[in-house]
Design an enzyme around this catalytic site. Structure first.
Site, PDB file in Angstrom:
ATOM      1  N   TYR A  14      32.193  74.433  26.155  1.00  0.00           N
ATOM      2  CA  TYR A  14      32.352  75.719  25.455  1.00  0.00           C
ATOM      3  C   TYR A  14      31.835  76.850  26.344  1.00  0.00           C
ATOM      4  O   TYR A  14      32.520  77.874  26.514  1.00  0.00           O
ATOM      5  CB  TYR A  14      31.633  75.714  24.098  1.00  0.00           C
ATOM      6  N   ASP A  45      50.034  79.348  16.930  1.00  0.00           N
ATOM      7  CA  ASP A  45      48.892  78.751  17.610  1.00  0.00           C
ATOM      8  C   ASP A  45      48.893  79.297  19.037  1.00  0.00           C
ATOM      9  O   ASP A  45      49.904  79.148  19.745  1.00  0.00           O
ATOM     10  CB  ASP A  45      49.087  77.213  17.588  1.00  0.00           C
ATOM     11  N   ILE A  71      45.428  91.551  16.876  1.00  0.00           N
ATOM     12  CA  ILE A  71      44.179  90.766  16.811  1.00  0.00           C
ATOM     13  C   ILE A  71      44.523  89.290  16.713  1.00  0.00           C
ATOM     14  O   ILE A  71      45.182  88.857  15.754  1.00  0.00           O
ATOM     15  CB  ILE A  71      43.335  91.160  15.577  1.00  0.00           C
ATOM     16  N   ASN A 102      40.581  87.447  20.484  1.00  0.00           N
ATOM     17  CA  ASN A 102      39.435  86.935  19.718  1.00  0.00           C
ATOM     18  C   ASN A 102      39.542  85.457  19.367  1.00  0.00           C
ATOM     19  O   ASN A 102      38.524  84.780  19.228  1.00  0.00           O
ATOM     20  CB  ASN A 102      39.315  87.784  18.437  1.00  0.00           C
ATOM     21  N   LYS A 118      33.835  80.150  28.038  1.00  0.00           N
ATOM     22  CA  LYS A 118      33.460  81.558  27.850  1.00  0.00           C
ATOM     23  C   LYS A 118      33.083  82.207  29.184  1.00  0.00           C
ATOM     24  O   LYS A 118      33.327  83.397  29.380  1.00  0.00           O
ATOM     25  CB  LYS A 118      32.338  81.667  26.811  1.00  0.00           C
TER      26      LYS A 118
HETATM   27  P1  NDP Z   1      35.781  81.763  13.153  1.00  0.00           P
HETATM   28  O1  NDP Z   1      35.905  80.283  13.200  1.00  0.00           O
HETATM   29  O2  NDP Z   1      35.322  82.384  11.888  1.00  0.00           O
HETATM   30  O3  NDP Z   1      37.160  82.433  13.583  1.00  0.00           O
HETATM   31  C1  NDP Z   1      37.929  81.916  14.633  1.00  0.00           C
HETATM   32  C2  NDP Z   1      39.332  82.463  14.534  1.00  0.00           C
HETATM   33  O4  NDP Z   1      40.106  81.947  15.617  1.00  0.00           O
HETATM   34  C3  NDP Z   1      40.020  82.062  13.241  1.00  0.00           C
HETATM   35  O5  NDP Z   1      40.732  83.167  12.750  1.00  0.00           O
HETATM   36  C4  NDP Z   1      40.975  80.963  13.681  1.00  0.00           C
HETATM   37  O6  NDP Z   1      42.129  81.003  12.836  1.00  0.00           O
HETATM   38  C5  NDP Z   1      41.328  81.445  15.083  1.00  0.00           C
HETATM   39  N1  NDP Z   1      41.849  80.380  15.928  1.00  0.00           N
HETATM   40  C6  NDP Z   1      41.218  79.253  16.345  1.00  0.00           C
HETATM   41  N2  NDP Z   1      42.051  78.507  17.081  1.00  0.00           N
HETATM   42  C7  NDP Z   1      43.238  79.174  17.124  1.00  0.00           C
HETATM   43  C8  NDP Z   1      44.478  78.912  17.733  1.00  0.00           C
HETATM   44  N3  NDP Z   1      44.673  77.808  18.448  1.00  0.00           N
HETATM   45  N4  NDP Z   1      45.483  79.804  17.571  1.00  0.00           N
HETATM   46  C9  NDP Z   1      45.289  80.929  16.859  1.00  0.00           C
HETATM   47  N5  NDP Z   1      44.128  81.240  16.266  1.00  0.00           N
HETATM   48  C10 NDP Z   1      43.112  80.364  16.403  1.00  0.00           C
HETATM   49  O7  NDP Z   1      34.790  82.135  14.349  1.00  0.00           O
HETATM   50  P2  NDP Z   1      34.346  83.560  14.942  1.00  0.00           P
HETATM   51  O8  NDP Z   1      34.901  84.671  14.182  1.00  0.00           O
HETATM   52  O9  NDP Z   1      32.896  83.479  15.115  1.00  0.00           O
HETATM   53  O10 NDP Z   1      35.018  83.443  16.380  1.00  0.00           O
HETATM   54  C11 NDP Z   1      35.806  84.464  16.941  1.00  0.00           C
HETATM   55  C12 NDP Z   1      35.536  84.516  18.435  1.00  0.00           C
HETATM   56  O11 NDP Z   1      34.182  84.888  18.647  1.00  0.00           O
HETATM   57  C13 NDP Z   1      35.733  83.185  19.158  1.00  0.00           C
HETATM   58  O12 NDP Z   1      36.357  83.442  20.398  1.00  0.00           O
HETATM   59  C14 NDP Z   1      34.303  82.696  19.378  1.00  0.00           C
HETATM   60  O13 NDP Z   1      34.210  81.865  20.494  1.00  0.00           O
HETATM   61  C15 NDP Z   1      33.604  84.023  19.592  1.00  0.00           C
HETATM   62  N6  NDP Z   1      32.165  84.022  19.404  1.00  0.00           N
HETATM   63  C16 NDP Z   1      31.608  83.630  18.212  1.00  0.00           C
HETATM   64  C17 NDP Z   1      30.233  83.655  18.061  1.00  0.00           C
HETATM   65  C18 NDP Z   1      29.555  83.173  16.837  1.00  0.00           C
HETATM   66  O14 NDP Z   1      28.332  82.914  16.893  1.00  0.00           O
HETATM   67  N7  NDP Z   1      30.240  83.060  15.707  1.00  0.00           N
HETATM   68  C19 NDP Z   1      29.363  84.174  19.133  1.00  0.00           C
HETATM   69  C20 NDP Z   1      30.063  84.515  20.330  1.00  0.00           C
HETATM   70  C21 NDP Z   1      31.399  84.478  20.443  1.00  0.00           C
HETATM   71  P3  NDP Z   1      42.978  79.756  12.333  1.00  0.00           P
HETATM   72  O15 NDP Z   1      42.036  78.604  12.172  1.00  0.00           O
HETATM   73  O16 NDP Z   1      43.585  80.233  11.060  1.00  0.00           O
HETATM   74  O17 NDP Z   1      43.983  79.561  13.408  1.00  0.00           O
HETATM   75  C1  8X3 Z   2      29.001  81.419  20.102  1.00  0.00           C
HETATM   76  C2  8X3 Z   2      27.533  81.555  20.210  1.00  0.00           C
HETATM   77  O1  8X3 Z   2      25.424  80.538  21.189  1.00  0.00           O
HETATM   78  O2  8X3 Z   2      26.810  79.105  19.825  1.00  0.00           O
HETATM   79  O3  8X3 Z   2      29.665  81.776  21.258  1.00  0.00           O
HETATM   80  O4  8X3 Z   2      27.504  79.725  22.009  1.00  0.00           O
HETATM   81  S1  8X3 Z   2      26.802  80.161  20.841  1.00  0.00           S
END
Ligand code: NDP
Ligand code: 8X3
Length: 260
Positions: free
Chosen positions: A159, A66, A13, A93, A163
């Site tokens: 963004y 990263d 993950i 993710n 996606k």
């Molecule tokens: P969070 O910010 O809670 O989690 C994002 C995760 O991505 C963290 O664990 C962060 O870890 C990791 N991350 C970010 N940049 C890097 C990097 N360069 N290398 C490794 N890890 C990285 O957000 P979400 O859980 O919401 O997001 C997870 C996914 O879901 C994303 O792809 C987001 O676009 C997508 N998403 C989210 C939605 C929402 O409304 N929340 C809706 C639709 C999609 P760390 O900072 O420790 O590296």
């Molecule tokens: C995250 C949800 O609607 O902010 O992908 O783009 S939205």
């Protein structure tokens, strides 16, 4: 719970330190899977790994890197110990949104970080893991897209583009990996209350909290359930594309809010 159709799997993950990735790790740990947990924040991954080991006796491998760092991605994944090399499931993710601004007003560094993480990082990790799956003639890749992979919304420009790219890459993987018995799923969440908005608004908690006020957003756990569903289906069943929205959200920018 491990059933006839889903034996113990090794699941990788990315972005497991928070939100959807963290919830996914916990959900899959309750089902007895072995987990490779990646993110940049070591202390968050340490805390999660400790919790999973204590609560569920989960076998955990921590990979702190990263996803934008091409050399680190390949070195860390190729350097996995023998008993962790056979990755059954990759959950792509890790991702983020930075800023919410018209193109002519946005910070170019935000675009670069989103493109480098959401597109290039996903590609690097996939390229490092897919050859092993092809060799073993089985595997599964779950790409986390978004409602932003399906629609654009005002000021979401780059963004949304990243996606949409994930959607496109997912379709390419589905076709290319077809002869290799590798399942490929796109899981697209709508508004999910994680650290996502706090990151987008660069630590502005009021702005982040406002996003989720007046309605019931999805949680990381809701999306973890969907990811788990894709994994646990019988091997001959593939969810190509799943769009999950809060009941109060019809489109990216159409959320029915109370008292607002
Ligand atoms: P969070 O910010 O809670 O989690 C994002 C995760 O991505 C963290 O664990 C962060 O870890 C990791 N991350 C970010 N940049 C890097 C990097 N360069 N290398 C490794 N890890 C990285 O957000 P979400 O859980 O919401 O997001 C997870 C996914 O879901 C994303 O792809 C987001 O676009 C997508 N998403 C989210 C939605 C929402 O409304 N929340 C809706 C639709 C999609 P760390 O900072 O420790 O590296
Ligand atoms: C995250 C949800 O609607 O902010 O992908 O783009 S939205």
């Amino acid at each position: 719970m491990i059933t006839e159709t889903n034996s113990v799997k090794t699941v990788f993950i990315t972005g497991a330190s928070s939100g959807i990735g963290r919830a996914c790790a916990i959900r899959l740990a309750t089902q007895g899977h072995r987990l490779i947990l990646n993110a940049r924040r070591r202390e968050k991954i340490d805390e999660l790994a400790g919790y999973l080991k204590k609560e569920f006796q989960t076998h955990v491998m921590k990979l702190i890197f990263d996803v934008r760092d091409k050399e680190a991605v390949f070195a860390e994944i190729n350097g996995l110990p023998e008993d962790w090399k056979n990755i059954d499931v990759l959950v792509n993710n890790a991702g983020l949104a930075l800023g919410l601004a018209d193109l002519h007003e946005a910070d170019i560094r935000d675009w670069e970080q989103m493109i480098d993480t959401n597109i290039k990082g996903l590609l690097y990790v996939s390229k490092a893991i897919i050859p092993g799956m092809i060799e073993r003639k089985k595997g599964q890749i779950i790409n986390i897209g978004s409602i932003a992979a399906k629609e654009n919304y005002l000021k979401g420009n780059v963004y949304c583009a990243t996606k949409h790219a994930v959607d496109s890459i997912n379709q390419a993987m589905r076709m290319e990996l077809l002869p290799h018995n590798i399942r490929v799923n796109l899981v697209n969440p709508g508004a999910t209350n994680t650290e996502f908005s706090l990151v987008r608004f660069k630590g502005d908690k009021t702005a982040a909290d406002n996003v989720y006020k007046g309605f019931k957003p999805l949680t990381g756990e809701d999306i973890a359930d969907c990811i788990s569903f894709c994994i646990e289906l019988p091997e001959h069943v593939n969810i190509n594309d799943m769009l999950i929205m809060p009941t109060a959200q019809a489109r990216a920018s159409m959320i029915y809010k109370q008292n607002n």
